[in-house]
Design a protein around this motif. Structure first.
Motif, mmCIF file in Angstrom:
data_model
loop_
_atom_site.group_PDB
_atom_site.id
_atom_site.type_symbol
_atom_site.label_atom_id
_atom_site.label_comp_id
_atom_site.label_asym_id
_atom_site.label_seq_id
_atom_site.Cartn_x
_atom_site.Cartn_y
_atom_site.Cartn_z
ATOM 1 N N LEU A 19 -2.850 -41.121 12.075
ATOM 2 C CA LEU A 19 -2.709 -39.816 11.432
ATOM 3 C C LEU A 19 -1.224 -39.532 11.238
ATOM 4 N N ALA A 20 -0.895 -38.909 10.135
ATOM 5 C CA ALA A 20 0.498 -38.543 9.865
ATOM 6 C C ALA A 20 0.546 -37.146 9.264
ATOM 7 N N VAL A 21 1.600 -36.426 9.588
ATOM 8 C CA VAL A 21 1.843 -35.110 9.000
ATOM 9 C C VAL A 21 3.204 -35.163 8.317
ATOM 10 N N HIS A 22 3.232 -34.735 7.056
ATOM 11 C CA HIS A 22 4.472 -34.669 6.288
ATOM 12 C C HIS A 22 4.876 -33.203 6.136
ATOM 13 N N LEU A 23 6.119 -32.901 6.499
ATOM 14 C CA LEU A 23 6.602 -31.530 6.459
ATOM 15 C C LEU A 23 7.777 -31.402 5.496
ATOM 16 N N GLN A 24 7.745 -30.334 4.704
ATOM 17 C CA GLN A 24 8.865 -29.989 3.835
ATOM 18 C C GLN A 24 9.138 -28.494 3.957
ATOM 19 N N LYS A 25 10.400 -28.147 3.976
ATOM 20 C CA LYS A 25 10.800 -26.741 3.994
ATOM 21 C C LYS A 25 11.880 -26.554 2.933
ATOM 22 N N ASP A 26 11.637 -25.613 2.036
ATOM 23 C CA ASP A 26 12.563 -25.384 0.923
ATOM 24 C C ASP A 26 12.801 -26.675 0.142
ATOM 25 N N ASN A 27 11.711 -27.418 -0.056
ATOM 26 C CA ASN A 27 11.720 -28.655 -0.851
ATOM 27 C C ASN A 27 12.524 -29.791 -0.226
ATOM 28 N N LYS A 28 12.810 -29.693 1.078
ATOM 29 C CA LYS A 28 13.501 -30.764 1.791
ATOM 30 C C LYS A 28 12.688 -31.153 3.024
ATOM 31 N N PRO A 29 12.780 -32.426 3.474
ATOM 32 C CA PRO A 29 12.044 -32.835 4.675
ATOM 33 C C PRO A 29 12.414 -31.954 5.859
ATOM 34 N N LEU A 30 11.413 -31.523 6.596
ATOM 35 C CA LEU A 30 11.630 -30.688 7.780
ATOM 36 C C LEU A 30 11.665 -31.606 9.007
ATOM 37 N N THR A 31 12.819 -31.687 9.645
ATOM 38 C CA THR A 31 12.993 -32.568 10.798
ATOM 39 C C THR A 31 13.154 -31.747 12.076
ATOM 40 N N LYS A 32 13.134 -32.451 13.206
ATOM 41 C CA LYS A 32 13.346 -31.856 14.533
ATOM 42 C C LYS A 32 12.355 -30.737 14.815
ATOM 43 N N ALA A 33 11.118 -30.939 14.403
ATOM 44 C CA ALA A 33 10.056 -29.957 14.683
ATOM 45 C C ALA A 33 9.142 -30.488 15.781
ATOM 46 N N ASN A 34 8.478 -29.586 16.440
ATOM 47 C CA ASN A 34 7.426 -29.952 17.397
ATOM 48 C C ASN A 34 6.083 -29.803 16.689
ATOM 49 N N VAL A 35 5.383 -30.912 16.554
ATOM 50 C CA VAL A 35 4.128 -30.913 15.806
ATOM 51 C C VAL A 35 2.994 -31.333 16.740
ATOM 52 N N PHE B 35 -11.639 -40.270 17.501
ATOM 53 C CA PHE B 35 -12.684 -39.241 17.475
ATOM 54 C C PHE B 35 -13.873 -39.735 18.305
ATOM 55 N N PRO B 36 -14.350 -38.938 19.256
ATOM 56 C CA PRO B 36 -15.366 -39.436 20.199
ATOM 57 C C PRO B 36 -16.742 -39.681 19.583
ATOM 58 N N GLU B 37 -17.072 -38.984 18.507
ATOM 59 C CA GLU B 37 -18.383 -39.152 17.893
ATOM 60 C C GLU B 37 -18.336 -38.723 16.429
ATOM 61 N N SER B 38 -19.354 -39.098 15.686
ATOM 62 C CA SER B 38 -19.402 -38.721 14.277
ATOM 63 C C SER B 38 -19.681 -37.220 14.140
ATOM 64 N N GLY B 39 -19.351 -36.687 12.964
ATOM 65 C CA GLY B 39 -19.584 -35.265 12.721
ATOM 66 C C GLY B 39 -18.429 -34.646 11.958
ATOM 67 N N ASN B 40 -18.478 -33.321 11.822
ATOM 68 C CA ASN B 40 -17.447 -32.577 11.109
ATOM 69 C C ASN B 40 -16.455 -31.978 12.107
ATOM 70 N N TYR B 41 -15.177 -32.247 11.885
ATOM 71 C CA TYR B 41 -14.120 -31.777 12.776
ATOM 72 C C TYR B 41 -13.154 -30.880 11.994
ATOM 73 N N THR B 42 -12.483 -30.022 12.730
ATOM 74 C CA THR B 42 -11.354 -29.274 12.192
ATOM 75 C C THR B 42 -10.087 -29.783 12.860
ATOM 76 N N VAL B 43 -9.095 -30.108 12.044
ATOM 77 C CA VAL B 43 -7.783 -30.510 12.562
ATOM 78 C C VAL B 43 -6.796 -29.401 12.211
ATOM 79 N N ARG B 44 -6.361 -28.685 13.230
ATOM 80 C CA ARG B 44 -5.396 -27.603 13.027
ATOM 81 C C ARG B 44 -4.007 -28.133 13.391
ATOM 82 N N ILE B 45 -3.076 -28.003 12.436
ATOM 83 C CA ILE B 45 -1.730 -28.547 12.604
ATOM 84 C C ILE B 45 -0.787 -27.416 12.980
ATOM 85 N N HIS B 46 -0.135 -27.526 14.129
ATOM 86 C CA HIS B 46 0.812 -26.520 14.596
ATOM 87 C C HIS B 46 2.226 -27.072 14.468
ATOM 88 N N VAL B 47 3.107 -26.299 13.836
ATOM 89 C CA VAL B 47 4.492 -26.712 13.615
ATOM 90 C C VAL B 47 5.422 -25.639 14.162
#
Length: 250
Positions: free
Chosen positions: A175-191, A221-233
């Motif tokens: 899994l990967a999360v790509h972050l941009q802030k003001d059209n620039k890569p957002l670095t040094k974040a806790n994700v 993922f422990p089993e099949s089904g529908n999951y929600t992935v909430r991303i905190h930045v």
């Protein structure tokens, strides 16, 4: 005596052969268990352009250090900020060195979003950049296309979750999360990822920063089904944003 020596020698050869077979099988199992690197797509467009001028839209696709020349589907989606329902999709063509190119002419002033939809090697990624067309009033900056306002205003923060097209239970999934802030890569974040099914306790997963605003991890993922992935930045400057995405696990 010769008879016994012959028997011992043949037994040694047979045991050595069995050992080689087992070792080859273990190596094969290890190779099958390896998780492929995540597909990365980097959009290259100008920051500004003029109405009626044709613009070249370029996205470069990589997997690890390898340039991806065999993406199965690449297109650009273009829409004026706040009007995603009226977006236009344009097919991109591969040229060389992992680059896929399309052309678009903007017919009016405004801030436009350019999103590349890249499907390659059973993965999908959708990075987005903005472009200013013609005369744009800096004070007239709309919210994102879903009309959602975040609890704290830190400029536009783009959060995109990248995952394989097919997600299977009990397998390590990149899994990967790509972050941009003001059209620039957002670095040094806790994700962190908060992963849960309805009426279940969430699993919390910390992500590791790589480069250019990309954060990665693996999750089973422990089993099949529908999951929600909430991303905190979050970051040390008081940024606290989150978004969520539905994931279907087979």
């Amino acid at each position: 005596m010769k008879k016994w020596m012959t028997i011992i020698l043949m037994s040694s050869v047979l045991l050595a052969g069995c050992g080689d077979t087992g070792q080859g099988k273990n190596n094969g199992d290890q190779n099958e268990a390896e998780v492929p690197a995540i597909i990365e797509a980097v959009i290259d467009i100008p920051e500004k352009t003029e109405v009626g001028k044709e613009v070249e839209l370029v996205v470069t696709v990589k997997q690890g250090k390898e340039l991806v020349e065999d993406a199965s589907d690449v297109k650009f989606e273009v829409w004026k900020e706040g009007q995603k329902d009226s977006s236009e999709k344009i097919e991109a063509k591969h040229t060389e060195k992992g680059k896929y190119i399309a052309h678009h002419t903007f017919s009016e002033d405004g801030v436009f979003n350019v999103q590349s939809h890249v499907t390659a090697r059973d993965m999908h990624t959708m990075p987005t950049k903005t472009i200013q067309v013609g005369n744009v009033d800096a004070n007239q900056h709309e919210h994102n296309d879903q009309g959602e306002e975040h609890g704290h205003h830190h400029g536009d923060v783009s959060i995109h979750l990248q995952k394989p097209e097919q997600v299977k239970a009990t397998q390590q999934i990149p899994l990967a999360v790509h972050l941009q802030k003001d059209n620039k890569p957002l670095t040094k974040a806790n994700v962190r990822l908060e992963i849960f099914q309805e009426e279940s306790n969430p699993a919390w997963v910390d992500m590791t920063e790589r480069e250019n605003g990309e954060y990665t991890t693996e999750y089973q993922f422990p089993e099949s089904g529908n999951y929600t992935v909430r991303i905190h930045v979050e970051n040390d400057e008081g940024l606290h944003e989150h978004t969520e995405e539905a994931v279907t696990v087979e």
